[in-house]
Each structure stands twice: as C-alpha cells, then as structure tokens.
Scaffold this motif. Sequence first.
Motif, PDB file in Angstrom:
ATOM      1  N   VAL A  72      23.461  45.195  49.190  1.00  0.00           N
ATOM      2  CA  VAL A  72      24.853  45.141  49.656  1.00  0.00           C
ATOM      3  C   VAL A  72      25.290  43.681  49.728  1.00  0.00           C
ATOM      4  CG1 VAL A  72      24.700  47.282  50.978  1.00  0.00           C
ATOM      5  CG2 VAL A  72      24.162  45.116  52.100  1.00  0.00           C
ATOM      6  N   ASP A 101      29.874  51.137  49.309  1.00  0.00           N
ATOM      7  CA  ASP A 101      29.257  50.479  48.152  1.00  0.00           C
ATOM      8  C   ASP A 101      27.821  50.067  48.454  1.00  0.00           C
ATOM      9  OD1 ASP A 101      28.865  49.225  45.728  1.00  0.00           O
ATOM     10  OD2 ASP A 101      30.104  47.498  46.204  1.00  0.00           O
ATOM     11  N   MET A 102      26.784  50.875  48.091  1.00  0.00           N
ATOM     12  CA  MET A 102      26.993  52.271  47.738  1.00  0.00           C
ATOM     13  C   MET A 102      25.870  53.120  48.317  1.00  0.00           C
ATOM     14  SD  MET A 102      25.630  52.748  43.825  1.00  0.00           S
ATOM     15  CE  MET A 102      25.046  54.348  44.327  1.00  0.00           C
ATOM     16  N   GLU A 136      24.502  43.410  42.920  1.00  0.00           N
ATOM     17  CA  GLU A 136      25.652  42.614  43.345  1.00  0.00           C
ATOM     18  C   GLU A 136      25.646  41.193  42.780  1.00  0.00           C
ATOM     19  OE1 GLU A 136      28.132  43.838  44.652  1.00  0.00           O
ATOM     20  OE2 GLU A 136      27.604  45.551  45.907  1.00  0.00           O
ATOM     21  N   GLU A 161      28.495  54.533  41.837  1.00  0.00           N
ATOM     22  CA  GLU A 161      29.373  53.524  42.428  1.00  0.00           C
ATOM     23  C   GLU A 161      30.640  54.180  42.975  1.00  0.00           C
ATOM     24  OE1 GLU A 161      28.875  50.375  42.915  1.00  0.00           O
ATOM     25  OE2 GLU A 161      27.535  49.552  41.400  1.00  0.00           O
ATOM     26  N   PRO A 162      31.289  53.536  43.962  1.00  0.00           N
ATOM     27  CA  PRO A 162      32.401  54.181  44.671  1.00  0.00           C
ATOM     28  C   PRO A 162      33.700  54.266  43.870  1.00  0.00           C
ATOM     29  CG  PRO A 162      32.094  51.947  45.485  1.00  0.00           C
ATOM     30  CD  PRO A 162      30.955  52.218  44.548  1.00  0.00           C
ATOM     31  N   THR A 163      33.950  55.429  43.289  1.00  0.00           N
ATOM     32  CA  THR A 163      35.200  55.678  42.574  1.00  0.00           C
ATOM     33  C   THR A 163      36.097  56.662  43.307  1.00  0.00           C
ATOM     34  OG1 THR A 163      34.208  57.514  41.337  1.00  0.00           O
ATOM     35  CG2 THR A 163      34.064  55.314  40.347  1.00  0.00           C
ATOM     36  N   THR A 353      29.075  46.951  36.254  1.00  0.00           N
ATOM     37  CA  THR A 353      28.034  47.746  36.911  1.00  0.00           C
ATOM     38  C   THR A 353      26.684  47.469  36.246  1.00  0.00           C
ATOM     39  OG1 THR A 353      28.084  49.680  35.447  1.00  0.00           O
ATOM     40  CG2 THR A 353      29.740  49.600  37.216  1.00  0.00           C
ATOM     41  N   GLY A 374      33.604  57.075  47.734  1.00  0.00           N
ATOM     42  CA  GLY A 374      34.081  55.749  48.109  1.00  0.00           C
ATOM     43  C   GLY A 374      35.592  55.673  48.143  1.00  0.00           C
ATOM     44  N   PRO A 378      35.042  48.762  49.632  1.00  0.00           N
ATOM     45  CA  PRO A 378      33.831  48.008  49.304  1.00  0.00           C
ATOM     46  C   PRO A 378      34.017  46.501  49.450  1.00  0.00           C
ATOM     47  CG  PRO A 378      34.150  49.744  47.704  1.00  0.00           C
ATOM     48  CD  PRO A 378      35.381  49.712  48.573  1.00  0.00           C
ATOM     49  N   HIS A 379      33.004  45.828  49.966  1.00  0.00           N
ATOM     50  CA  HIS A 379      32.968  44.373  50.166  1.00  0.00           C
ATOM     51  C   HIS A 379      33.887  43.907  51.297  1.00  0.00           C
ATOM     52  CE1 HIS A 379      31.230  43.322  45.914  1.00  0.00           C
ATOM     53  NE2 HIS A 379      30.855  44.533  46.321  1.00  0.00           N
ATOM     54  N   GLU A 383      33.979  48.239  56.419  1.00  0.00           N
ATOM     55  CA  GLU A 383      33.807  49.165  55.298  1.00  0.00           C
ATOM     56  C   GLU A 383      33.514  50.568  55.831  1.00  0.00           C
ATOM     57  OE1 GLU A 383      30.638  49.637  51.536  1.00  0.00           O
ATOM     58  OE2 GLU A 383      30.584  47.880  52.859  1.00  0.00           O
TER      59      GLU A 383
END
Length: 411
Positions: A72, A101-102, A136, A161-163, A353, A374, A378-379, A383
């Motif tokens: 992370v 994330d994630m 990351e 991954e957070p979509t 990614t 997600g 993220p970030h 969060e």
Amino acid sequence: MEKAEKVQILRDLVSINTVGGNELEAAQYLKSVFDKYGVKNEVRPLQGNRANLVAEIGSGKPILVVSGHLDVVAVNEQEWQNDPFTLTEKDGQFYGRGTADMKSGMAAFVIAMIEAQQAQQPQHGTVRLLATADEEVGEIGAAAFYEDGAMKDADALLLGEPTGYLLVHTHTGAVDLQIQAHGQAAHSSRPQTGVNAVENLIEVLDLIKNNVLKKTQYTISPVLKKPTLFNIDCFHGGEQVNTIPSAAEAEVNIRTISEYPNDQIIDIVNKSIAAYNELNKGQITYKVTTNLIPISGNPDSRLIKLIQKIAQPYYQALNDTPAKIQQHQHAAELMGVPYAADKILAIGAMGGTDASKLLYDRPRGADYVIFGPGNETPHQSNEHISQQMFFDFIDIYRQLFTDYFVSDPKA
C-alpha cells in the motif's frame, strides 16, 4: 464462510503495514488462511522483507489467473480520522489504508477461492492467484512471477484493482526518467566562468518535451482518446542564490500508449539529449528508472462478457438515488472515463498495473481485464470502501470461478 470471518480476513490484512515493503508478513498471513482450508499455496520470498504468494484451486486447463498486490502507499496519520491500519466500520463503509487499493480485492479473491474449493469448483480448470509485492513502485513482484513462468500457461488474467462496477481492459504504460545536468560552479557576478546546470536542465527538458509531443501529438489511442502524456514532476538544483549551480536534477513521468510504444519514446529522449550535449557546454545524463509497457486487452473477450453477465444484477441492486448517480457521473468526468447508471461498461483508463510485467509478451489482444471493489479514494487519507461492495465482489468472484470453466464460450 461466515460473514464475520470474511471481515476478519480483511481486518487482518489492513493491520499489516505494507507501506513500501513488508509483504512477506502479509504473504505468510495469507498462507496461514489458505493452509487452514487446504488450498495449495506457496510463499515466494524476494529480497529483504518482500515476498510474493501463489495459490491454486482446481487443476488442468483452462487457467484463469487472478492477481493483486499486497503493498500500500504511505499515510499521513494526522489527516486520518482513525488509525489507518485498524479496520474501522462506519456508516456502511470499511475505513483503513488499503481498503480500496487493494486489500479488499485481495481478501475477496482469497475468500472466493476458498468457498469455490469447498463447493468442489472448478471441476475442469485452474484458478491461480498471484499476490504480488511492490506494485506501487517498481512491480518487482510481478516481474518475478513473469520470470518464473507463472503466466506462461495462463489463458486469461483478472486484476482486482479498484474499478468498482467498471471493467478496464486497456491502460497506459509509463516511462520515468531521472535527468541530471552537470555544470561548473562560479560566482554569480562572473557567470561566464561557470556552466549553469539549472539553466541547462531547463533547456534540455524543454527540448525533450517539445520533441516528444511533436512526434506523438497526432497519435491518439482510440480507446483512451488521449495521446502520450508528458509531465515534469520533480526539479532540484542550486545551493544558494549568489552561486552559479554546478548540478541539477529532474524527474519526468511519461504516460505511454500502445500506438506509440515505450522504446520509441526513449529513442526520442536519447537523441534529444545527444543533440543538446553536442552543441552546449556542460553535460546532460539520464537513466530510465521505470519502463512499464502499455496494455491493450481484448474488449470483446469472453472473460469481460462473463463478468458483465454475473455482476449486472449486483450493479442493478445498488438502486442509486439521482444524487448518487450525479456523484458517480462527476467522479467519472474527473477521471476522464465514461459512466452508465444501467449497465457495466468495459473501458480504457489512464494509469498502470502489474499487467505491464505479467503480460510483457502479450501487450495487445490478451484476455485481460481489471475488475475489483473500490471507488475514488485509493491513495487518499480516510480511504474506504462500501461494505456491501466488498461482500458482493466475493460472490461475483466465486460465481466466476465456476462459470468461467463451464459456460458456453459464445454466451
């Protein structure tokens, strides 16, 4: 698996601080979870306290690879309302670093695999989880898996991954450059006796940017609707105001598209710097610190169509209010992606990614998609992720781990 145990797995993952490392502890924890339920797995140590983990259910072909990262990004604890490494439940949300994330995506993969195996699924094929280190920053975990041959027999790749309820099949690559100017210090009242590294660096950055954009501005990704992006993100130079600086350094981030690949961008940079050095005093040097290729998956792949079919009822069940739909539309506009309130879209998006390493030999046309729980946090500090979305994605993945191996390919 009971709901409380599912939450506990996410809670445990969030509690393991994997900012910039320590994935070994997270991998060992997941190993203990898989061991408890008899899922075949292996921790693969990297350097120091970094590690990958691979796990499998089922056997034989086809092989569906699912992947996510264990690391992370850093936190500014003063900006958090709660301890970022303690999962906090509030107003239907899970708060904590990595919830979007994630680590929620990773937990959902793990739980879905356990539940699928308990249901004796898949009966004809393999689900293989690749849990990676260092996504990351340098993607060393994904690179190690590629070198180990973990993707060699893969038929499809799903990243968690957070979509949210979007499917992403195409994304940019990245070329990061560290550019250094070497000059000669002098008193500022006698600049002619020195070589100003700061001025030289400014000039060469301008030259590189102009040359890159001149070559790429009319090459537009038909999926992303954008050309190559060029960003000067860091600049350091000089020691004090009355001294001609002898050294300066900048860092550049170039977001690349499949239609104008990384090697061509690097060639422009190399030729620009060589031309500058030939005509000017001082010396410009550079190195490529990141080289991640862009990925363009097959937008009509069976995997995408199957996920859309499985996930659509969950998306419709959200029953968002007009205000919530407007909020989603605004967020989509900010990210430069389309949005539909009535169906799950398959799109391209900016960003990168682990697929840049995992699909290194298949950058175009692979059966590849990103689909994970997600949102837009993220970030960010505080969060969070919707609790319902976390549980829904477990169910979606579990169903996928059955249907991918039995559905009619034309369905």
